[in-house]
Write a protein that holds these residues in place. Structure first.
Motif, PDB file in Angstrom:
ATOM      1  N   MET A   1      25.104  52.182  31.048  1.00 26.05           N
ATOM      2  CA  MET A   1      25.642  52.147  32.400  1.00 26.05           C
ATOM      3  C   MET A   1      25.264  50.804  33.027  1.00 26.05           C
ATOM      4  SD  MET A   1      27.296  53.995  34.765  1.00 26.05           S
ATOM      5  CE  MET A   1      27.228  55.646  34.127  1.00 26.05           C
ATOM      6  N   HIS A   2      26.231  50.208  33.714  1.00 26.78           N
ATOM      7  CA  HIS A   2      26.017  48.951  34.418  1.00 26.78           C
ATOM      8  C   HIS A   2      26.011  49.229  35.917  1.00 26.78           C
ATOM      9  CE1 HIS A   2      26.761  46.517  30.787  1.00 26.78           C
ATOM     10  NE2 HIS A   2      27.548  47.542  30.467  1.00 26.78           N
ATOM     11  N   TYR A   3      25.397  48.328  36.677  1.00 28.06           N
ATOM     12  CA  TYR A   3      25.369  48.498  38.124  1.00 28.06           C
ATOM     13  C   TYR A   3      25.222  47.149  38.812  1.00 28.06           C
ATOM     14  CZ  TYR A   3      20.355  47.606  38.498  1.00 28.06           C
ATOM     15  OH  TYR A   3      19.118  47.013  38.486  1.00 28.06           O
ATOM     16  N   CYS A   4      25.529  47.166  40.099  1.00 33.68           N
ATOM     17  CA  CYS A   4      25.232  46.033  40.969  1.00 33.68           C
ATOM     18  C   CYS A   4      25.234  46.561  42.398  1.00 33.68           C
ATOM     19  CB  CYS A   4      26.230  44.883  40.780  1.00 33.68           C
ATOM     20  SG  CYS A   4      27.839  45.154  41.527  1.00 33.68           S
ATOM     21  N   TYR A   5      24.935  45.679  43.317  1.00 26.86           N
ATOM     22  CA  TYR A   5      24.938  46.043  44.725  1.00 26.86           C
ATOM     23  C   TYR A   5      25.975  45.217  45.468  1.00 26.86           C
ATOM     24  CZ  TYR A   5      20.533  48.490  43.976  1.00 26.86           C
ATOM     25  OH  TYR A   5      19.574  49.354  43.537  1.00 26.86           O
ATOM     26  N   LYS A  12      23.267  48.120  51.620  1.00 23.89           N
ATOM     27  CA  LYS A  12      23.568  47.802  50.219  1.00 23.89           C
ATOM     28  C   LYS A  12      24.181  49.004  49.521  1.00 23.89           C
ATOM     29  CE  LYS A  12      20.514  44.142  48.851  1.00 23.89           C
ATOM     30  NZ  LYS A  12      19.722  43.649  47.767  1.00 23.89           N
ATOM     31  N   LEU A  13      25.446  48.848  49.115  1.00 24.19           N
ATOM     32  CA  LEU A  13      26.127  49.897  48.369  1.00 24.19           C
ATOM     33  C   LEU A  13      25.860  49.692  46.888  1.00 24.19           C
ATOM     34  CD1 LEU A  13      29.585  49.775  50.199  1.00 24.19           C
ATOM     35  CD2 LEU A  13      27.636  51.264  50.703  1.00 24.19           C
ATOM     36  N   LEU A  14      25.578  50.756  46.183  1.00 25.27           N
ATOM     37  CA  LEU A  14      25.338  50.706  44.743  1.00 25.27           C
ATOM     38  C   LEU A  14      26.630  51.038  44.016  1.00 25.27           C
ATOM     39  CD1 LEU A  14      23.401  50.654  42.243  1.00 25.27           C
ATOM     40  CD2 LEU A  14      23.062  53.107  42.642  1.00 25.27           C
ATOM     41  N   LEU A  15      27.075  50.126  43.156  1.00 26.53           N
ATOM     42  CA  LEU A  15      28.251  50.346  42.314  1.00 26.53           C
ATOM     43  C   LEU A  15      27.755  50.557  40.898  1.00 26.53           C
ATOM     44  CD1 LEU A  15      29.142  48.454  44.759  1.00 26.53           C
ATOM     45  CD2 LEU A  15      31.106  47.923  43.351  1.00 26.53           C
ATOM     46  N   LEU A  45      31.097  42.959  35.863  1.00 17.97           N
ATOM     47  CA  LEU A  45      31.935  44.131  35.641  1.00 17.97           C
ATOM     48  C   LEU A  45      32.595  44.605  36.939  1.00 17.97           C
ATOM     49  CD1 LEU A  45      32.809  46.253  33.496  1.00 17.97           C
ATOM     50  CD2 LEU A  45      30.856  47.608  34.220  1.00 17.97           C
ATOM     51  N   PHE A  46      32.017  44.252  38.070  1.00 21.11           N
ATOM     52  CA  PHE A  46      32.451  44.794  39.357  1.00 21.11           C
ATOM     53  C   PHE A  46      33.059  43.740  40.287  1.00 21.11           C
ATOM     54  CE2 PHE A  46      28.802  47.237  37.767  1.00 21.11           C
ATOM     55  CZ  PHE A  46      29.406  48.462  37.588  1.00 21.11           C
ATOM     56  N   LEU A  47      33.403  42.560  39.768  1.00 20.22           N
ATOM     57  CA  LEU A  47      33.893  41.475  40.625  1.00 20.22           C
ATOM     58  C   LEU A  47      35.118  41.874  41.440  1.00 20.22           C
ATOM     59  CD1 LEU A  47      33.357  38.335  38.363  1.00 20.22           C
ATOM     60  CD2 LEU A  47      31.997  39.093  40.336  1.00 20.22           C
ATOM     61  N   GLU A  48      36.065  42.556  40.829  1.00 20.39           N
ATOM     62  CA  GLU A  48      37.273  42.965  41.566  1.00 20.39           C
ATOM     63  C   GLU A  48      36.922  43.981  42.657  1.00 20.39           C
ATOM     64  OE1 GLU A  48      41.017  42.759  42.918  1.00 20.39           O
ATOM     65  OE2 GLU A  48      40.166  41.466  41.379  1.00 20.39           O
ATOM     66  N   ALA A  49      36.056  44.922  42.354  1.00 17.96           N
ATOM     67  CA  ALA A  49      35.636  45.906  43.358  1.00 17.96           C
ATOM     68  C   ALA A  49      34.899  45.211  44.498  1.00 17.96           C
ATOM     69  CB  ALA A  49      34.745  46.972  42.718  1.00 17.96           C
ATOM     70  N   ILE A  50      34.047  44.259  44.183  1.00 17.24           N
ATOM     71  CA  ILE A  50      33.306  43.510  45.205  1.00 17.24           C
ATOM     72  C   ILE A  50      34.280  42.743  46.101  1.00 17.24           C
ATOM     73  CG2 ILE A  50      31.753  41.545  45.527  1.00 17.24           C
ATOM     74  CD1 ILE A  50      30.231  42.615  43.003  1.00 17.24           C
ATOM     75  N   ASP A  51      35.258  42.072  45.499  1.00 18.89           N
ATOM     76  CA  ASP A  51      36.259  41.334  46.278  1.00 18.89           C
ATOM     77  C   ASP A  51      37.029  42.269  47.206  1.00 18.89           C
ATOM     78  OD1 ASP A  51      35.577  38.920  45.116  1.00 18.89           O
ATOM     79  OD2 ASP A  51      37.283  38.886  43.735  1.00 18.89           O
ATOM     80  N   ALA A  55      37.124  42.470  51.344  1.00 20.65           N
ATOM     81  CA  ALA A  55      38.374  42.408  52.110  1.00 20.65           C
ATOM     82  C   ALA A  55      38.531  43.643  52.995  1.00 20.65           C
ATOM     83  CB  ALA A  55      39.559  42.260  51.153  1.00 20.65           C
ATOM     84  N   TYR A  56      38.135  44.817  52.497  1.00 23.50           N
ATOM     85  CA  TYR A  56      38.197  46.053  53.279  1.00 23.50           C
ATOM     86  C   TYR A  56      37.331  45.938  54.530  1.00 23.50           C
ATOM     87  CZ  TYR A  56      37.077  50.917  54.520  1.00 23.50           C
ATOM     88  OH  TYR A  56      36.858  52.096  55.202  1.00 23.50           O
TER      89      TYR A  56
END
Length: 161
Positions: A1-5, A12-15, A45-51, A55-56
Protein backbone atom coordinates in the motif's frame (compact mmCIF):
# COMPACT_ATOMS: atom_id res chain seq x y z
CA UNK A 1 0.00 0.00 0.00
CA UNK A 2 1.23 3.48 -0.90
CA UNK A 3 0.27 6.75 0.76
CA UNK A 4 0.87 10.46 0.87
CA UNK A 5 -0.64 13.54 2.43
CA UNK A 6 -2.44 16.50 0.92
CA UNK A 7 -2.43 19.79 2.83
CA UNK A 8 -6.02 21.00 2.63
CA UNK A 9 -7.93 23.77 4.39
CA UNK A 10 -9.32 20.95 6.55
CA UNK A 11 -5.86 19.73 7.58
CA UNK A 12 -3.62 17.00 6.21
CA UNK A 13 -5.67 14.50 4.24
CA UNK A 14 -4.25 10.99 3.97
CA UNK A 15 -4.44 9.40 0.52
CA UNK A 16 -3.73 5.71 0.09
CA UNK A 17 -3.89 3.04 -2.57
CA UNK A 18 -1.92 0.68 -4.74
CA UNK A 19 -2.44 1.21 -8.47
CA UNK A 20 -5.47 3.44 -7.90
CA UNK A 21 -6.71 5.69 -5.11
CA UNK A 22 -8.41 3.54 -2.47
CA UNK A 23 -8.76 5.96 0.41
CA UNK A 24 -8.95 9.62 1.37
CA UNK A 25 -9.06 10.14 5.11
CA UNK A 26 -9.54 13.20 7.32
CA UNK A 27 -7.09 14.15 10.08
CA UNK A 28 -9.99 14.26 12.58
CA UNK A 29 -13.13 12.30 13.28
CA UNK A 30 -14.05 8.71 13.90
CA UNK A 31 -12.69 7.37 10.61
CA UNK A 32 -9.22 8.90 11.05
CA UNK A 33 -6.43 6.43 10.29
CA UNK A 34 -2.64 6.42 10.32
CA UNK A 35 -0.43 4.77 7.70
CA UNK A 36 0.53 1.25 8.64
CA UNK A 37 4.22 0.35 9.13
CA UNK A 38 4.52 -1.50 5.83
CA UNK A 39 2.96 1.32 3.78
CA UNK A 40 5.33 3.19 1.45
CA UNK A 41 5.26 6.98 1.11
CA UNK A 42 4.81 7.75 -2.60
CA UNK A 43 3.40 11.07 -3.81
CA UNK A 44 3.96 10.12 -7.47
CA UNK A 45 1.09 7.62 -7.42
CA UNK A 46 -1.31 10.37 -6.30
CA UNK A 47 -0.22 13.37 -8.41
CA UNK A 48 -3.49 13.58 -10.35
CA UNK A 49 -5.56 13.29 -7.16
CA UNK A 50 -3.41 15.98 -5.50
CA UNK A 51 -3.86 18.30 -8.51
CA UNK A 52 -7.61 17.78 -8.58
CA UNK A 53 -7.98 18.22 -4.81
CA UNK A 54 -6.03 21.48 -5.06
CA UNK A 55 -8.32 22.69 -7.84
CA UNK A 56 -11.40 21.61 -5.82
CA UNK A 57 -10.36 23.55 -2.74
CA UNK A 58 -9.47 26.57 -4.92
CA UNK A 59 -12.98 26.55 -6.40
CA UNK A 60 -11.72 25.60 -9.87
CA UNK A 61 -13.07 22.02 -10.01
CA UNK A 62 -16.58 20.79 -9.27
CA UNK A 63 -16.33 17.20 -10.57
CA UNK A 64 -13.42 14.85 -10.00
CA UNK A 65 -12.15 12.69 -12.85
CA UNK A 66 -10.07 9.98 -11.19
CA UNK A 67 -9.91 6.21 -11.42
CA UNK A 68 -10.81 4.84 -8.00
CA UNK A 69 -10.72 1.50 -6.26
CA UNK A 70 -13.24 1.79 -3.44
CA UNK A 71 -13.41 -1.50 -1.58
CA UNK A 72 -16.76 -2.48 -0.17
CA UNK A 73 -19.81 -4.68 -0.51
CA UNK A 74 -22.02 -4.66 -3.59
CA UNK A 75 -24.59 -2.58 -1.68
CA UNK A 76 -21.99 -0.07 -0.48
CA UNK A 77 -20.62 0.35 -4.01
CA UNK A 78 -24.14 0.93 -5.31
CA UNK A 79 -24.61 3.72 -2.74
CA UNK A 80 -21.20 5.22 -3.52
CA UNK A 81 -22.00 5.26 -7.25
CA UNK A 82 -25.09 7.33 -6.48
CA UNK A 83 -23.06 9.72 -4.34
CA UNK A 84 -21.02 10.55 -7.44
CA UNK A 85 -24.22 11.77 -9.11
CA UNK A 86 -25.04 14.42 -6.49
CA UNK A 87 -24.15 17.76 -8.08
CA UNK A 88 -21.49 20.01 -6.56
CA UNK A 89 -23.02 22.34 -3.98
CA UNK A 90 -26.24 20.36 -3.61
CA UNK A 91 -27.41 18.07 -0.84
CA UNK A 92 -29.93 15.24 -0.63
CA UNK A 93 -31.37 13.25 2.26
CA UNK A 94 -30.54 9.67 3.15
CA UNK A 95 -34.12 8.79 2.19
CA UNK A 96 -33.68 10.34 -1.25
CA UNK A 97 -30.42 8.45 -1.69
CA UNK A 98 -32.24 5.22 -0.77
CA UNK A 99 -34.88 5.96 -3.43
CA UNK A 100 -32.16 6.61 -6.00
CA UNK A 101 -30.69 3.14 -5.47
CA UNK A 102 -34.15 1.64 -5.85
CA UNK A 103 -34.68 0.77 -2.19
CA UNK A 104 -36.74 3.57 -0.58
CA UNK A 105 -37.01 1.82 2.79
CA UNK A 106 -33.24 1.43 3.17
CA UNK A 107 -32.34 4.92 4.42
CA UNK A 108 -30.67 3.53 7.55
CA UNK A 109 -28.62 1.02 5.51
CA UNK A 110 -27.76 3.79 3.06
CA UNK A 111 -26.54 5.88 5.98
CA UNK A 112 -24.32 3.03 7.14
CA UNK A 113 -22.90 2.56 3.62
CA UNK A 114 -22.38 6.30 3.32
CA UNK A 115 -20.40 6.23 6.55
CA UNK A 116 -18.15 3.48 5.17
CA UNK A 117 -17.20 5.50 2.07
CA UNK A 118 -13.39 5.20 1.95
CA UNK A 119 -12.81 8.03 -0.53
CA UNK A 120 -14.41 11.08 1.08
CA UNK A 121 -14.71 14.38 -0.78
CA UNK A 122 -14.04 12.73 -4.16
CA UNK A 123 -17.00 10.42 -3.53
CA UNK A 124 -19.06 13.20 -1.92
CA UNK A 125 -20.70 11.59 1.09
CA UNK A 126 -20.72 15.03 2.75
CA UNK A 127 -23.60 16.01 0.43
CA UNK A 128 -26.03 13.67 2.23
CA UNK A 129 -27.98 15.19 5.11
CA UNK A 130 -30.92 14.37 7.34
CA UNK A 131 -34.44 14.72 5.91
CA UNK A 132 -34.99 17.74 8.16
CA UNK A 133 -31.87 19.42 6.75
CA UNK A 134 -29.70 18.58 9.74
CA UNK A 135 -26.07 17.62 9.33
CA UNK A 136 -25.93 14.08 10.61
CA UNK A 137 -23.00 11.72 11.08
CA UNK A 138 -19.80 12.21 9.14
CA UNK A 139 -16.51 10.32 9.41
CA UNK A 140 -14.44 13.50 9.44
CA UNK A 141 -16.71 15.13 12.02
CA UNK A 142 -19.78 17.35 11.63
CA UNK A 143 -17.69 20.53 11.49
CA UNK A 144 -15.76 19.20 8.46
CA UNK A 145 -19.04 18.25 6.75
CA UNK A 146 -20.43 21.71 7.43
CA UNK A 147 -17.28 23.36 6.07
CA UNK A 148 -17.36 21.30 2.84
CA UNK A 149 -21.04 22.04 2.18
CA UNK A 150 -20.59 25.76 2.91
CA UNK A 151 -17.45 25.95 0.75
CA UNK A 152 -19.25 24.40 -2.23
CA UNK A 153 -22.25 26.73 -1.85
CA UNK A 154 -19.94 29.74 -1.56
CA UNK A 155 -18.06 28.72 -4.73
CA UNK A 156 -21.33 28.37 -6.66
CA UNK A 157 -22.51 31.77 -5.40
CA UNK A 158 -19.19 33.42 -6.35
CA UNK A 159 -19.21 31.83 -9.81
CA UNK A 160 -22.66 33.29 -10.52
CA UNK A 161 -21.38 36.84 -9.95
Amino acid sequence: MHYCYFDSPLGKLLLNGNQLLEGLHFPTGKTRIEPEKEWVYNEDLFLEAIDQLGAYFNGELTTFDLKLNARGTHFQKKVWQQLLKIPFGETISYGELAKRIGNPKASRAVGMANGKNPISIIVPCHRVIGKDGSLTGFGGGIEVKKNLIEMEKRIIKNNKK
